[in-house]
Every structure is written in structure tokens, then in C-alpha cells.
Design an enzyme around this catalytic site. Structure first.
Site, PDB file in Angstrom:
ATOM      1  N   CYS A  47      29.738 -58.306  22.053  1.00 14.25           N
ATOM      2  CA  CYS A  47      28.686 -57.860  21.137  1.00 14.25           C
ATOM      3  C   CYS A  47      28.753 -58.676  19.840  1.00 14.25           C
ATOM      4  O   CYS A  47      29.838 -58.898  19.302  1.00 14.25           O
ATOM      5  CB  CYS A  47      28.856 -56.374  20.837  1.00 14.25           C
ATOM      6  N   CYS A  99      31.563 -54.210  14.169  1.00 13.98           N
ATOM      7  CA  CYS A  99      32.037 -52.839  13.952  1.00 13.98           C
ATOM      8  C   CYS A  99      33.563 -52.816  14.155  1.00 13.98           C
ATOM      9  O   CYS A  99      34.055 -53.128  15.244  1.00 13.98           O
ATOM     10  CB  CYS A  99      31.339 -51.890  14.918  1.00 13.98           C
ATOM     11  N   CYS A 107      19.490 -40.688  28.367  1.00 15.06           N
ATOM     12  CA  CYS A 107      19.812 -41.081  26.998  1.00 15.06           C
ATOM     13  C   CYS A 107      20.232 -42.545  27.036  1.00 15.06           C
ATOM     14  O   CYS A 107      20.849 -42.981  28.006  1.00 15.06           O
ATOM     15  CB  CYS A 107      20.951 -40.218  26.468  1.00 15.06           C
ATOM     16  N   ARG A 126      28.228 -32.475  19.319  1.00 20.64           N
ATOM     17  CA  ARG A 126      28.949 -33.008  20.486  1.00 20.64           C
ATOM     18  C   ARG A 126      30.370 -33.398  20.119  1.00 20.64           C
ATOM     19  O   ARG A 126      30.588 -34.218  19.217  1.00 20.64           O
ATOM     20  CB  ARG A 126      28.206 -34.238  21.041  1.00 20.64           C
TER      21      ARG A 126
HETATM   22  N1  SAM Z   1      25.839 -51.125  20.580  1.00 22.49           N
HETATM   23  C1  SAM Z   1      25.151 -49.942  20.336  1.00 22.49           C
HETATM   24  C2  SAM Z   1      25.294 -49.481  18.905  1.00 22.49           C
HETATM   25  O1  SAM Z   1      26.331 -49.644  18.306  1.00 22.49           O
HETATM   26  O2  SAM Z   1      24.337 -48.929  18.384  1.00 22.49           O
HETATM   27  C3  SAM Z   1      25.486 -48.808  21.260  1.00 22.49           C
HETATM   28  C4  SAM Z   1      26.898 -48.597  21.741  1.00 22.49           C
HETATM   29  S1  SAM Z   1      28.099 -48.091  20.543  1.00 22.49           S
HETATM   30  C5  SAM Z   1      29.555 -48.217  21.472  1.00 22.49           C
HETATM   31  C6  SAM Z   1      27.795 -46.377  20.283  1.00 22.49           C
HETATM   32  C7  SAM Z   1      28.662 -45.633  19.304  1.00 22.49           C
HETATM   33  O3  SAM Z   1      29.926 -45.363  19.880  1.00 22.49           O
HETATM   34  C8  SAM Z   1      29.013 -46.305  17.997  1.00 22.49           C
HETATM   35  O4  SAM Z   1      27.984 -46.215  17.075  1.00 22.49           O
HETATM   36  C9  SAM Z   1      30.215 -45.497  17.539  1.00 22.49           C
HETATM   37  O5  SAM Z   1      29.804 -44.414  16.746  1.00 22.49           O
HETATM   38  C10 SAM Z   1      30.825 -45.018  18.854  1.00 22.49           C
HETATM   39  N2  SAM Z   1      32.110 -45.697  19.094  1.00 22.49           N
HETATM   40  C11 SAM Z   1      32.276 -46.981  19.468  1.00 22.49           C
HETATM   41  N3  SAM Z   1      33.570 -47.298  19.566  1.00 22.49           N
HETATM   42  C12 SAM Z   1      34.267 -46.188  19.216  1.00 22.49           C
HETATM   43  C13 SAM Z   1      35.656 -45.884  19.108  1.00 22.49           C
HETATM   44  N4  SAM Z   1      36.594 -46.799  19.337  1.00 22.49           N
HETATM   45  N5  SAM Z   1      36.005 -44.640  18.733  1.00 22.49           N
HETATM   46  C14 SAM Z   1      35.065 -43.710  18.484  1.00 22.49           C
HETATM   47  N6  SAM Z   1      33.741 -43.947  18.568  1.00 22.49           N
HETATM   48  C15 SAM Z   1      33.344 -45.160  18.928  1.00 22.49           C
HETATM   49 FE1  SF4 Z   2      28.425 -53.685  19.313  1.00 20.91          FE
HETATM   50 FE2  SF4 Z   2      29.051 -52.198  17.174  1.00 20.91          FE
HETATM   51 FE3  SF4 Z   2      27.801 -51.097  19.313  1.00 20.91          FE
HETATM   52 FE4  SF4 Z   2      30.365 -51.900  19.448  1.00 20.91          FE
HETATM   53  S1  SF4 Z   2      29.525 -50.251  18.192  1.00 20.91           S
HETATM   54  S2  SF4 Z   2      28.787 -52.235  20.956  1.00 20.91           S
HETATM   55  S3  SF4 Z   2      30.319 -53.732  18.185  1.00 20.91           S
HETATM   56  S4  SF4 Z   2      27.003 -52.661  17.915  1.00 20.91           S
END
Ligand code: SAM
Ligand code: SF4
Ligand code: DTB
Length: 383
Positions: free
Chosen positions: A67, A71, A142, A274
Site C-alpha cells: 500500500c 499508516c 461492506c 464494534r
Molecule cells: N486501505 C484502506 C484504508 O486504510 O482506508 C482499508 C483497509 S485498512 C487495513 C482499515 C482499517 O483497519 C484502518 O483504517 C485501521 O483503522 C485498521 N487497522 C489497520 N491495521 C491495524 C492494526 N495493526 N491494528 C488495529 N487496527 C488496524
Molecule cells: Fe494502506 Fe493505511 Fe489502509 Fe494499511 S491502513 S492498507 S497502509 S491505507
């Protein structure tokens, strides 16, 4: 003492839903003695929901890793070396097979997540097809695909997508410590596009990222003061991923996590709160406290997106121990049928009560505790 804090004897179950929460009010809730906070949250939970019903969704990563976003918590960010196995967009048929399996195990909603900044035009036809075919299975759908413009949100809604997940993640103040490649406002715009397109919103955040309580207050204030509360509010406990900048952050006190759930319940009394990522690292007692504090949905199935979730068998047993039954929201409105489904589920649980401590290794038996997709009632149990 502020009025909001003096609720130990008779918690307020005032049904008014507010969108004007002040930071000081949210601070005061967090500062309540634990028992008073849980009492107030539980009372509101009961006023708006069946407190023993929990909505169950299953997650699937439809495109994994690489990605472009940074983050700092995420296993899928291309900025960190997390040794995650990357995967291209899955074939539609594979997604449908996974959705069928999730339905078979009792999930009422199938959530598909992609490691994208936002979907590309060439991805959209596949994604739209996934929505149509999963919906045809009778499941709620979803997706979480990153940022959406108006056109993309419209196309997803048109294909029948029920919910879109897009989290604010943390407070506006702490946000810059966690993500630099998209702004808080970008997120709010996506949420507005999703809402305007007529989809339901799933929006929450992550705690345990080294933020202060003040940031948890700020996150919940943002969520609660949106023009419409998200129908679903995921509260994730950080799953620490080796290789990410947040891998070694200090653990959050589990009671502070429960407090966050309770405050979310109070601020957004009509939303599903949730209990999301992090359950695998939590004991059953902490999860039970979250349900008491008003959490009423979970991700179910052995995988979240890239990390482990409790085994289905374990969750089945936890539900039985707590007298919780899975909810099928499609039957929520249909009063009598729903009531019957709940009663059937409760009776079945009571009948099984004698075998409460059944062999936890008998995963087949547990996995067959399934709700019929049309009636919402338990189907015949296979052994
Ligand atoms: N890439 C898209 C986005 O970030 O909008 C969708 C997938 S992303 C994995 C969805 C959410 O999962 C993130 O916004 C975050 O809040 C949560 N998430 C991701 N990694 C995480 C982690 N290691 N621990 C807890 N929550 C996590
Ligand atoms: Fe990409 Fe951030 Fe979503 Fe992870 S949480 S998949 S890094 S946008
Ligand atoms: C949400 O708030 N939590 C889910 C879902 N929305 C997409 C994702 C949790 C991801 C946990 C880390 C992983 O498995 O990669």
C-alpha cells in the site's frame, strides 16, 4: 461535579441523540468511576438494543500489501518491512467462495478490504461484481478500499454496497504522528461522499497507538459530532506489527479500552459499537466487559485482514458462556420473525446449557451453529 457524572443511582437513558458533544463532557465520562461508567453505558445499550445480541461480520483481504500509504500501525504499508506476503486483487469467484463459507459459519455481513490509497478505475468493475455476487448470497456487504470520490461512492452504492468502512483512526491532534500521506480532511470528505451516496457508514479508530486519553476523547468527539452517527463504530485495539513504527509502543490498560467502548456507546447510543481488532490479544473477561459496556458487534472468523482473530470455535464458546446470540440485522425490523429467531436461539442455547463445557476441541460441532439466511433462525445442527 458536572451533572453528567452524577449518574450512579439512575443512569440517564434519555433517547435524544446528540451531535454537539463538548470535550469537557466526554472527559467527564472517561473520568467516571469504572462501575458508574459501565452502568450508564449498559443502561443506554439496553434502551436501544437487545443487550445479548451481537452482530457478526467476517473480513476478507481482497488485495493485500504494497500500500502506498504510510499508516504507522499497518502491516500492509509499503513504507515498512513487515514481511507480509503481498497479493493482487483476488478473483471474484474466490471472494464469493469465501463469502459462502462465512455465511455457512453464521456471519451476516461480509467485509472486503483492500490495501489501496483509493480504488483505481480498472479495479472498479471487479469490485462492483464482488458486491453484486456477495449480495446475491443474501449477505450484507461492506467494503474498505481507501478514499472514495463522489463517483466511486455512487458506483459502489449503485451496485448495492450496504456499508463502507473508513476510519478516522485517532484524534485530529494525534493524526499527524500516525499518517502523513492523507489528511484528516481527506477522510472526512470520503465519509461525506459515502453518506451522500446513501450507504451506511462504518467509521471508528484505533486505540493503544501511544496516544493520550485526550486523543481518545478527540476521536470519539469527532465521530459523535458527525452530521449522522456512523451506523457502525469499530474500536480497534492496536495489533502490534513487527517492522512498523508502532511495533513497540506501550500496552494500553485493558480497562481504558473498555472505557473507550463505554464512552462510544454513550455518545452514539443507536450505533453498533464494534469490538474490532485486538480480540486475539484480549482475554475473555476483557471482552465480556466490552459487551457489558455496550459493544454489540464483532469480526468473526480466524483472520482479520492480515492478522489473527480468535478461532470461530472459541467465539462460539464465549457466546454460549455469556448467553450472547448472533444477530442478523436483516431481521431487525421484522419484529415478530426477529423475536422468534431470538427466542429460538436463546432456547437452543438453554437446551445446550447442560453441555456448556462441551469439548472445546469439537470444532465441527461449534462451527455448525448457524443461522438460516432467510429466517434468521438456527438451522439444523449437523454433527
Ligand atoms: N486501505 C484502506 C484504508 O486504510 O482506508 C482499508 C483497509 S485498512 C487495513 C482499515 C482499517 O483497519 C484502518 O483504517 C485501521 O483503522 C485498521 N487497522 C489497520 N491495521 C491495524 C492494526 N495493526 N491494528 C488495529 N487496527 C488496524
Ligand atoms: Fe494502506 Fe493505511 Fe489502509 Fe494499511 S491502513 S492498507 S497502509 S491505507
Ligand atoms: C476496522 O476498523 N478494523 C478492521 C476493518 N475495519 C477493516 C481491520 C482490522 C485490521 C487489523 C490488522 C490486520 O489484520 O491487518
Amino acid at each position: 461535579m458536572p451533572a453528567i457524572a452524577s449518574t450512579a443511582q439512575s443512569p440517564s437513558t434519555d433517547m435524544a441523540v446528540r451531535h454537539d458533544w463538548k470535550r469537557s463532557e466526554i472527559d467527564a465520562l472517561f473520568a467516571l468511576p469504572f462501575n458508574d461508567l459501565i452502568f450508564q453505558a449498559a443502561a443506554l445499550h439496553r434502551a436501544h438494543f437487545d443487550p445479548n445480541a451481537v452482530q457478526v461480520s467476517t473480513l476478507l483481504s481482497i488485495k493485500t500489501g504494497a500500500c502506498p500509504e504510510d499508516c504507522k500501525y499497518c502491516s500492509q504499508s509499503g513504507h515498512y518491512n513487515t514481511e507480509l506476503e503481498k497479493e493482487k486483487l483476488l478473483e471474484v469467484s474466490r471472494v464469493v467462495e469465501e463469502a459462502k463459507a462465512a455465511r455457512q459459519n453464521g456471519a451476516s455481513r461480509f467485509c472486503m478490504g483492500a490495501a489501496w490509497r483509493s480504488p483505481r478505475d480498472k479495479d472498479m468493475p471487479y469490485v462492483l461484481d464482488m458486491i453484486r455476487q456477495v449480495k446475491d448470497l443474501g449477505m450484507e456487504t461492506c467494503m474498505t478500499l481507501g478514499m472514495l470520490n463522489e463517483g466511486q461512492a455512487g458506483a459502489l452504492a449503485e451496485a448495492g454496497l450496504d456499508y463502507y468502512n473508513h476510519n478516522l483512526d485517532t484524534s485530529p491532534e494525534y493524526y499527524g504522528q500516525v499518517i502523513t500521506t492523507r489528511t484528516y480532511n481527506d477522510r472526512l470528505s470520503t465519509l461525506a461522499n459515502v453518506r451522500d451516496a446513501g450507504m451506511k457508514v462504518c467509521c471508528g479508530g484505533i486505540v493503544g497507538m501511544g496516544e493520550e486519553r485526550n486523543d481518545r476523547v478527540g476521536l470519539l468527539q469527532q465521530l459523535a459530532n458527525l452530521p449522522h452517527h456512523p451506523e457502525s463504530v469499530p474500536i480497534n485495539m492496536l495489533v502490534k506489527i513487527e517492522g512498523t513504527p508502532l511495533a513497540d509502543v506501550d500496552d494500553l490498560d485493558p480497562f481504558e479500552f473498555v472505557r473507550t467502548v463505554a464512552v462510544a456507546r454513550i455518545l452514539m447510543p443507536q450505533s453498533y459499537v464494534r469490538l474490532s481488532a485486538g480480540r486475539q490479544e484480549m482475554n475473555d473477561e476483557a471482552q465480556a466487559l466490552c459487551f457489558m459496556a455496550g459493544a454489540n458487534s464483532i469480526f468473526y472468523g480466524e483472520r482479520l485482514l492480515t492478522t489473527d482473530n480468535p478461532e470461530a470455535n472459541h467465539d462460539q464458546r464465549l457466546f454460549k458462556r455469556l448467553g450472547i446470540h448472533p444477530l442478523d440485522p436483516r431481521h431487525e425490523a421484522s419484529d415478530e420473525a426477529h423475536e422468534e429467531a431470538i427466542q429460538a436461539q436463546v432456547s437452543e442455547q438453554q437446551a445446550e446449557e447442560a453441555g456448556l463445557f462441551y469439548n472445546a476441541l469439537d470444532s465441527k460441532r461449534a462451527a455448525k451453529h448457524v443461522l438460516d439466511k432467510d429466517t434468521g433462525r438456527p438451522t439444523a445442527t449437523e454433527h
